[in-house]
Design a protein around this motif. Structure first.
Motif, PDB file in Angstrom:
ATOM      1  N   ASN A   1      -0.692  -4.905   0.409  1.00 33.12           N
ATOM      2  CA  ASN A   1       0.488  -5.224  -0.587  1.00 33.12           C
ATOM      3  C   ASN A   1       0.864  -4.061  -1.640  1.00 33.12           C
ATOM      4  O   ASN A   1       1.402  -4.308  -2.697  1.00 33.12           O
ATOM      5  N   LEU A   2      -0.008  -2.919  -1.708  1.00 35.65           N
ATOM      6  CA  LEU A   2      -0.009  -1.869  -2.815  1.00 35.65           C
ATOM      7  C   LEU A   2       1.336  -1.242  -2.443  1.00 35.65           C
ATOM      8  O   LEU A   2       1.510  -0.572  -1.495  1.00 35.65           O
ATOM      9  N   ALA A   3       2.173  -1.434  -3.259  1.00 41.73           N
ATOM     10  CA  ALA A   3       3.643  -0.775  -2.988  1.00 41.73           C
ATOM     11  C   ALA A   3       3.744   0.674  -3.652  1.00 41.73           C
ATOM     12  O   ALA A   3       2.814   1.032  -4.376  1.00 41.73           O
TER      13      ALA A   3
ATOM     14  N   ASN B   1       0.111  11.926  -5.766  1.00 50.38           N
ATOM     15  CA  ASN B   1       1.183  12.011  -6.642  1.00 50.38           C
ATOM     16  C   ASN B   1       2.651  11.592  -6.297  1.00 50.38           C
ATOM     17  O   ASN B   1       3.430  11.263  -7.266  1.00 50.38           O
ATOM     18  N   LEU B   2       2.793  11.454  -4.952  1.00 50.41           N
ATOM     19  CA  LEU B   2       4.137  10.660  -4.747  1.00 50.41           C
ATOM     20  C   LEU B   2       4.034   9.109  -4.783  1.00 50.41           C
ATOM     21  O   LEU B   2       5.010   8.601  -4.609  1.00 50.41           O
ATOM     22  N   GLY B   3       2.842   8.743  -5.053  1.00 47.33           N
ATOM     23  CA  GLY B   3       2.761   7.404  -5.238  1.00 47.33           C
ATOM     24  C   GLY B   3       2.437   6.513  -3.940  1.00 47.33           C
ATOM     25  O   GLY B   3       2.534   5.479  -3.859  1.00 47.33           O
ATOM     26  N   TRP B   4       2.015   7.215  -2.974  1.00 44.79           N
ATOM     27  CA  TRP B   4       1.915   6.902  -1.738  1.00 44.79           C
ATOM     28  C   TRP B   4       0.413   6.740  -1.346  1.00 44.79           C
ATOM     29  O   TRP B   4      -0.538   7.634  -1.748  1.00 44.79           O
ATOM     30  N   THR B   5      -0.020   5.723  -0.588  1.00 40.70           N
ATOM     31  CA  THR B   5      -1.468   5.772  -0.104  1.00 40.70           C
ATOM     32  C   THR B   5      -1.590   6.099   1.462  1.00 40.70           C
ATOM     33  O   THR B   5      -0.473   6.409   1.816  1.00 40.70           O
ATOM     34  N   ALA B   6      -2.701   6.365   2.009  1.00 40.72           N
ATOM     35  CA  ALA B   6      -2.896   6.599   3.215  1.00 40.72           C
ATOM     36  C   ALA B   6      -1.930   5.791   4.290  1.00 40.72           C
ATOM     37  O   ALA B   6      -1.355   6.104   5.271  1.00 40.72           O
ATOM     38  N   LEU B   7      -2.044   4.275   3.809  1.00 44.71           N
ATOM     39  CA  LEU B   7      -1.345   3.247   4.779  1.00 44.71           C
ATOM     40  C   LEU B   7       0.174   3.523   4.570  1.00 44.71           C
ATOM     41  O   LEU B   7       0.869   3.475   5.510  1.00 44.71           O
ATOM     42  N   LEU B   8       0.807   3.806   3.265  1.00 44.61           N
ATOM     43  CA  LEU B   8       1.987   3.999   3.202  1.00 44.61           C
ATOM     44  C   LEU B   8       2.516   5.411   4.030  1.00 44.61           C
ATOM     45  O   LEU B   8       3.665   5.445   4.615  1.00 44.61           O
TER      46      LEU B   8
ATOM     47  N   ASP C   1       8.492   2.738  -6.102  1.00 44.73           N
ATOM     48  CA  ASP C   1       9.709   2.153  -6.356  1.00 44.73           C
ATOM     49  C   ASP C   1       9.446   0.699  -5.897  1.00 44.73           C
ATOM     50  O   ASP C   1      10.378  -0.161  -6.041  1.00 44.73           O
ATOM     51  N   GLY C   2       8.131   0.184  -5.793  1.00 42.48           N
ATOM     52  CA  GLY C   2       7.777  -1.252  -5.738  1.00 42.48           C
ATOM     53  C   GLY C   2       8.175  -1.487  -4.088  1.00 42.48           C
ATOM     54  O   GLY C   2       8.053  -2.902  -3.826  1.00 42.48           O
ATOM     55  N   VAL C   3       8.406  -0.724  -3.343  1.00 40.88           N
ATOM     56  CA  VAL C   3       8.528  -1.051  -1.714  1.00 40.88           C
ATOM     57  C   VAL C   3       7.228  -1.141  -1.048  1.00 40.88           C
ATOM     58  O   VAL C   3       6.474  -0.125  -1.344  1.00 40.88           O
ATOM     59  N   THR C   4       6.804  -2.342  -0.583  1.00 41.62           N
ATOM     60  CA  THR C   4       5.547  -2.486   0.132  1.00 41.62           C
ATOM     61  C   THR C   4       5.469  -1.765   1.467  1.00 41.62           C
ATOM     62  O   THR C   4       6.395  -1.648   2.038  1.00 41.62           O
ATOM     63  N   PRO C   5       4.113  -1.839   1.986  1.00 41.41           N
ATOM     64  CA  PRO C   5       3.897  -1.153   3.196  1.00 41.41           C
ATOM     65  C   PRO C   5       4.811  -1.875   4.422  1.00 41.41           C
ATOM     66  O   PRO C   5       5.508  -1.375   5.157  1.00 41.41           O
ATOM     67  N   LEU C   6       4.734  -3.424   4.125  1.00 44.47           N
ATOM     68  CA  LEU C   6       5.763  -4.391   5.308  1.00 44.47           C
ATOM     69  C   LEU C   6       7.026  -3.894   4.988  1.00 44.47           C
ATOM     70  O   LEU C   6       7.662  -3.857   6.207  1.00 44.47           O
ATOM     71  N   SER C   7       7.603  -3.841   4.098  1.00 43.74           N
ATOM     72  CA  SER C   7       8.935  -3.610   3.947  1.00 43.74           C
ATOM     73  C   SER C   7       9.474  -2.144   4.348  1.00 43.74           C
ATOM     74  O   SER C   7      10.318  -2.109   5.335  1.00 43.74           O
ATOM     75  N   HIS C   8       8.311  -1.117   4.236  1.00 45.57           N
ATOM     76  CA  HIS C   8       8.753   0.202   5.081  1.00 45.57           C
ATOM     77  C   HIS C   8       8.646  -0.098   6.495  1.00 45.57           C
ATOM     78  O   HIS C   8       9.606   0.478   7.337  1.00 45.57           O
ATOM     79  N   ALA C   9       7.713  -0.849   7.003  1.00 44.33           N
ATOM     80  CA  ALA C   9       7.598  -0.787   8.350  1.00 44.33           C
ATOM     81  C   ALA C   9       8.708  -1.659   8.957  1.00 44.33           C
ATOM     82  O   ALA C   9       9.116  -1.406   9.825  1.00 44.33           O
ATOM     83  N   ARG C  10       9.287  -2.533   8.192  1.00 44.89           N
ATOM     84  CA  ARG C  10      10.451  -3.703   8.639  1.00 44.89           C
ATOM     85  C   ARG C  10      11.675  -2.776   8.788  1.00 44.89           C
ATOM     86  O   ARG C  10      12.580  -2.685   9.649  1.00 44.89           O
ATOM     87  N   SER C  11      11.821  -1.840   7.875  1.00 41.08           N
ATOM     88  CA  SER C  11      12.940  -0.900   7.562  1.00 41.08           C
ATOM     89  C   SER C  11      13.147   0.307   8.790  1.00 41.08           C
ATOM     90  O   SER C  11      14.226   0.436   9.296  1.00 41.08           O
TER      91      SER C  11
END
Length: 232
Positions: free
Chosen positions: A201-203, A167-174, A206-216
């Motif tokens: 690449n499943l964001a 419901n938060l828009g998150w997968t297990a990876l996220l 807010d359209g933020v990808t797993p890679l963007s989260h990891a980089r942040s």
């Protein structure tokens, strides 16, 4: 589930409020499994007393009777990680998917908390892999968040959808990236999910990808795994 001030600021108020809500609702009262009910079968489950469970069932106790919180004896055993009681109840036919008033079942709770022995018993006895908790997530999502490596591996092998979105828009990876600590356990979980075919690449909403989260968050090991898998 604690986050650094830098990460909280980056995530923003809406996500912070969601995390606070999850924190205060993630552990049911009496989660130790003790003193949770005056129902004899529930008391025997809380005490991990398989013999008493057998005697009560032989005398006609209803195996899936619920207490005031909607918990079955099996869920009580699972909350306290009482493996002997859980096994006795499951072998006697307890419903591993029966949910309480907050949508926890023995299967979902065992997965979320890394109670691996009980989880395996539920998987061997009809666990509904599509069942979701009160946040709309499968057992795999909280297991990934909390760093339960063996549990994640077990759930993947059982066939749980690695790309399910809660419901938060998150997968297990996220969740492994956003709510994990970037340490060895969460890196291993990211690897398990990527190797299992998770969409890198499943964001989020807010359209933020797993890679963007990891980089942040500066999670170099995760960044490497994601980039190798084709993340953008």
């Amino acid at each position: 589930m604690a986050l650094s001030q830098r990460r909280i600021g980056w995530l923003g108020a809406p996500v912070l409020l969601a995390l606070v809500f999850m924190l205060f609702n993630s552990i049911p009262s009496g989660a130790s499994g003790e003193n949770m009910s005056d129902l004899p079968l529930h008391a025997a489950a809380a005490n991990d007393d398989a013999a008493a469970i057998g005697q009560l069932l032989a005398k006609g106790a209803k195996i899936d009777v619920r207490d005031k919180d909607g918990r079955s004896a099996l869920l009580v055993a699972t909350l306290g990680n009482k493996v002997n009681a859980a096994e006795a109840l499951i072998q006697a036919g307890a419903d591993v998917n029966l949910k309480d008033n907050i949508n926890d079942s023995a299967y979902l709770y065992a997965g979320a908390r890394g109670h691996l022995d009980i989880l395996k018993l539920t998987l061997q006895n009809g666990a509904d892999l599509k069942s979701t908790n009160r946040y709309g997530g499968t057992a795999l999502i909280p297991a990934s968040e909390r760093g339960h490596v063996d549990t994640v591996r077990t759930l993947i092998e059982a066939g749980v959808d690695v790309d399910h979105v809660n419901n938060l828009g998150w997968t297990a990876l996220l969740e492994a990236i956003i709510l994990g600590d970037g340490g060895e356990r969460h890196v291993e979980i990211v690897k398990l999910l990527v190797d299992a075919g998770a969409d890198v690449n499943l964001a989020d909403k807010d359209g933020v990808t797993p890679l963007s989260h990891a980089r942040s968050s500066g999670y170099d090991a995760m960044i490497g795994l994601l980039e190798k898998a084709g993340a953008k």
